[in-house]
Enzyme design. Structure first.
Site, PDB file in Angstrom:
ATOM      1  N   CYS A   1      14.420 -29.443 -42.940  1.00 10.34           N
ATOM      2  CA  CYS A   1      13.083 -29.605 -43.530  1.00 10.34           C
ATOM      3  C   CYS A   1      13.172 -29.947 -45.022  1.00 10.34           C
ATOM      4  CB  CYS A   1      12.299 -28.313 -43.311  1.00 10.34           C
ATOM      5  SG  CYS A   1      10.774 -28.169 -44.238  1.00 10.34           S
TER       6      CYS A   1
ATOM      7  N   CYS B   1      11.029 -27.844 -47.347  1.00 15.13           N
ATOM      8  CA  CYS B   1      11.624 -26.503 -47.451  1.00 15.13           C
ATOM      9  C   CYS B   1      12.692 -26.495 -48.548  1.00 15.13           C
ATOM     10  CB  CYS B   1      12.249 -26.076 -46.128  1.00 15.13           C
ATOM     11  SG  CYS B   1      11.092 -25.955 -44.752  1.00 15.13           S
TER      12      CYS B   1
END
Length: 109
Positions: free
Chosen positions: A34, A37
């Protein structure tokens, strides 16, 4: 790599480390693939250091620990959830700026 103030939460330790914590807990639900993230990871580290002793900060890898994200209805990552006394205070989805994260934390302090 996360700072020493950032805990690793798992399906196995979530109840003890988060729900039974005597201070508010900020949980970052993330995954290695991600990009957003990864973008907020340094911010999570900074928050963990700046609020050390007042809140507990940790991460749950959603790929390795699918039970906890499912329990909290995590549908997109990063999702940051703030818990106090075992209950959700608030949550946000996506890469957010530090000011927004600090406003979230202030709700539990």
């Amino acid at each position: 790599m996360a700072s020493e103030n950032v805990h690793t939460f798992t399906d196995d330790n979530f109840e003890k480390e988060v729900l039974q914590s005597n201070i508010p807990v900020l949980v970052d639900f993330w995954a290695t693939w991600c990009a957003p993230c990864k973008a907020i990871a340094p911010l999570i580290d900074t928050i963990a250091s700046e609020y050390d002793g007042r809140i507990k900060v940790g991460k749950v890898n959603v790929d390795d620990n699918p039970g906890t994200p499912a329990k909290y209805g995590v549908r997109g990552i990063p999702t940051v959830i703030l818990l106090k006394d075992g209950k959700v205070v608030d949550q946000v989805v996506g890469a957010i700026p530090k000011a927004q994260l600090e406003a979230l934390i202030k709700k539990a302090l």
